[in-house]
Design a protein around this motif. Structure first.
Motif, PDB file in Angstrom:
ATOM      1  N   SER A   2       0.834  -1.209   0.000  1.00 57.54           N
ATOM      2  CA  SER A   2       0.000   0.000   0.000  1.00 57.54           C
ATOM      3  C   SER A   2       0.863   1.251   0.000  1.00 57.54           C
ATOM      4  N   SER A  95      -2.908   7.795   2.522  1.00 59.70           N
ATOM      5  CA  SER A  95      -2.716   6.343   2.574  1.00 59.70           C
ATOM      6  C   SER A  95      -3.655   5.693   1.571  1.00 59.70           C
ATOM      7  N   LYS A  97      -6.349   3.066   0.459  1.00 59.67           N
ATOM      8  CA  LYS A  97      -7.439   2.288   1.054  1.00 59.67           C
ATOM      9  C   LYS A  97      -8.108   1.423  -0.024  1.00 59.67           C
ATOM     10  N   THR A  98      -8.843   0.439   0.447  1.00 56.25           N
ATOM     11  CA  THR A  98      -9.571  -0.423  -0.481  1.00 56.25           C
ATOM     12  C   THR A  98     -11.047  -0.479  -0.092  1.00 56.25           C
ATOM     13  N   LYS A  99     -11.914  -0.295  -1.074  1.00 57.64           N
ATOM     14  CA  LYS A  99     -13.360  -0.368  -0.837  1.00 57.64           C
ATOM     15  C   LYS A  99     -14.010  -1.062  -2.038  1.00 57.64           C
ATOM     16  N   SER A 103      -9.087   0.118  -5.031  1.00 55.97           N
ATOM     17  CA  SER A 103      -8.185   0.907  -4.190  1.00 55.97           C
ATOM     18  C   SER A 103      -8.351   2.399  -4.487  1.00 55.97           C
ATOM     19  N   GLU A 106      -6.707   8.078   0.243  1.00 50.50           N
ATOM     20  CA  GLU A 106      -7.399   8.903   1.237  1.00 50.50           C
ATOM     21  C   GLU A 106      -6.405   9.922   1.810  1.00 50.50           C
TER      22      GLU A 106
END
Length: 463
Positions: A2, A95, A97-99, A103, A106
């Protein structure tokens, strides 16, 4: 793997709109721009945008623009002197993020606090002013030669900006206080007598300051001068000198230290009192205690953990005989004083580190006194011993108390079960972090009172 990003310096520039008033002369406004390899068109656009923001904000408030918030960056503004603007742009931490399997980046806007980075920006100007004088004074000394100002700006900031540790900036940068060492009455009077005799014996010594283990004991400078000087001494000069000693790079010896039973030596000045050619480099500083932009030599002398700083007007003559006499005068007396203070110092430091359950910051606006247990050392080399989000919360509480400009108290319980208390009373501020998740408000209030009584010698706070 990441992606992550911390606060970094994107650009830093200084301009004066009066130097390029007509179209086609915009590049003349630029006095300094970092990074130095930025093309001229980008510089002109950046300065033009800042000019527009400043003019636009003036239509809504008498107060100058201080910051501009963007998604990926934060821009801080400082009108250091009339029409001289310093701009600093820092990156917003982010950073990955994954949703829903996708990816995204944020950006943590709250991690960059205006009050903290405005304080850092102001400190860059004050440090420049310490070694070069004000912008207007540089111009006055050079018959308004703007190129002379540009050279000084480039010489200083191209080096100084590389030393900034923006990711470590916090509430202590806002206060930028001084750590004082309390001593018993007799020892303090001995130091005062030594300084009086020094200035009487060597009349060219105009101002003095006495420190022990990076803590200030006595100063003859105005507060603002001493604050900037203290920052330079404790974060630059003393650490550099210590590193040189540890690496065995220095060959500082003197006839007195070898044969007269004392441990004194010059930190700035002669490296060898047997050799007249080893005068060494003595920094020049500009102070404003009696007159503005008074240029002085900064002569620093150390014996064991005690240090005395002597400021001498640059028009005074310092020959090699002066250095030898100063060494003979200060060496034995400072060596004895340092030994006397050492007998008291371990007891005091042991008492101050007694409660590991509490972490606090104390600052007095009247004398700039600062105490903290959040940082293990003065130079913040060892980081902090509370969560970063709690440290940022302290900054937010301070900003609220400063904005309201009234005495008050704020108590917050964090999601990680820390209690955070901020108090402001009679020009004093006190912030406490307490790790007692099962405590209630009444118990926390009593703990804060107890902490004040134990660590701050019962300094009075309004309830």
């Amino acid at each position: 793997m990441s992606l992550r990003g911390s606060v970094t310096l994107k650009n830093f520039f200084i301009f004066n709109s009066n130097y390029g008033p007509r179209e086609g002369e915009e590049e003349k406004k630029t006095l300094f721009f970092y990074p130095g390899d930025t093309d001229i068109d980008t510089q002109i656009k950046a300065i033009g945008l800042c000019e527009a923001i400043v003019k636009f904000s003036e239509t809504f408030s008498d107060k100058s623009c201080e910051s501009m918030h963007m998604l990926k960056t934060r821009q801080l503004f400082l009108e250091a002197e009339k029409d001289f603007w310093i701009i600093m742009t820092v990156s917003i931490p982010f950073s990955e993020k994954t949703k829903d399997g996708q990816s995204y980046i944020e950006y943590r806007d709250d991690d960059v606090q205006d009050s903290v980075y405005q304080a850092v920006l102001l400190q860059t100007y004050k440090m420049f002013k310490l070694f070069n004088g004000t912008f207007t004074n540089i111009l006055a000394r050079s018959n308004n030669d703007v190129e002379s100002l540009k050279k000084r700006l480039d010489h200083f900031f191209s080096r100084y900006l590389l030393t900034l540790k923006l990711h470590q900036s916090d509430l202590l940068d806002v206060f930028n206080g001084i750590y004082f060492l309390p001593l018993d009455k007799n020892t303090y009077l001995q130091i005062q007598c030594l300084i009086n005799r020094l200035e009487a014996t060597f009349p060219i010594v105009k101002y003095t300051a006495f420190l022990y283990n990076d803590q200030l004991v006595w100063s003859g400078l105005e507060q603002d001068d001493m604050r900037t000087m203290y920052k330079y001494l404790t974060t630059s000069l003393f650490p550099t000198h210590l590193d040189q000693e540890l690496q065995g790079a220095t060959t500082r010896t003197s006839t007195s230290s070898q044969g007269s039973g004392h441990f004194g030596k010059f930190v700035t000045g002669p490296t060898n009192l047997d050799d007249p050619d080893s005068q060494g480099k003595i920094p020049r500083v500009f102070i404003h205690s009696e007159i503005d932009n008074e240029e002085c030599f900064l002569l620093v002398y150390k014996a064991l953990s005690a240090t005395i700083c002597m400021l001498i007007n640059v028009n005074s003559t310092m020959n090699f005989d002066f250095y030898r006499k100063t060494d003979s005068f200060l060496g034995p007396q400072m060596s004895k004083l340092a030994s006397d203070i050492t007998e008291q110092y371990p007891k005091r430091s042991a008492a101050s580190n007694a409660d590991t359950q509490f972490k606090f910051i104390y600052f007095n606006h009247m004398n700039l006194a600062q105490k903290t247990t959040l940082h293990i050392d003065i130079r913040k080399l060892s980081g902090v011993n509370i969560p970063q989000e709690t440290l940022r919360l302290l900054g937010d509480i301070n900003a609220d108390l400063t904005r309201n400009n009234e005495d008050g108290e704020t108590i917050v319980k964090t999601a990680s079960d820390f209690w955070v208390v901020g108090k402001k009373s009679d020009q004093r501020e006190f912030y406490v972090v307490i790790n007692q998740k099962n405590a209630n408000l009444i118990e926390i209030n009593e703990e804060v009172k107890k902490l004040c009584s134990t660590h701050l010698n019962s300094i009075f706070f309004l309830d």
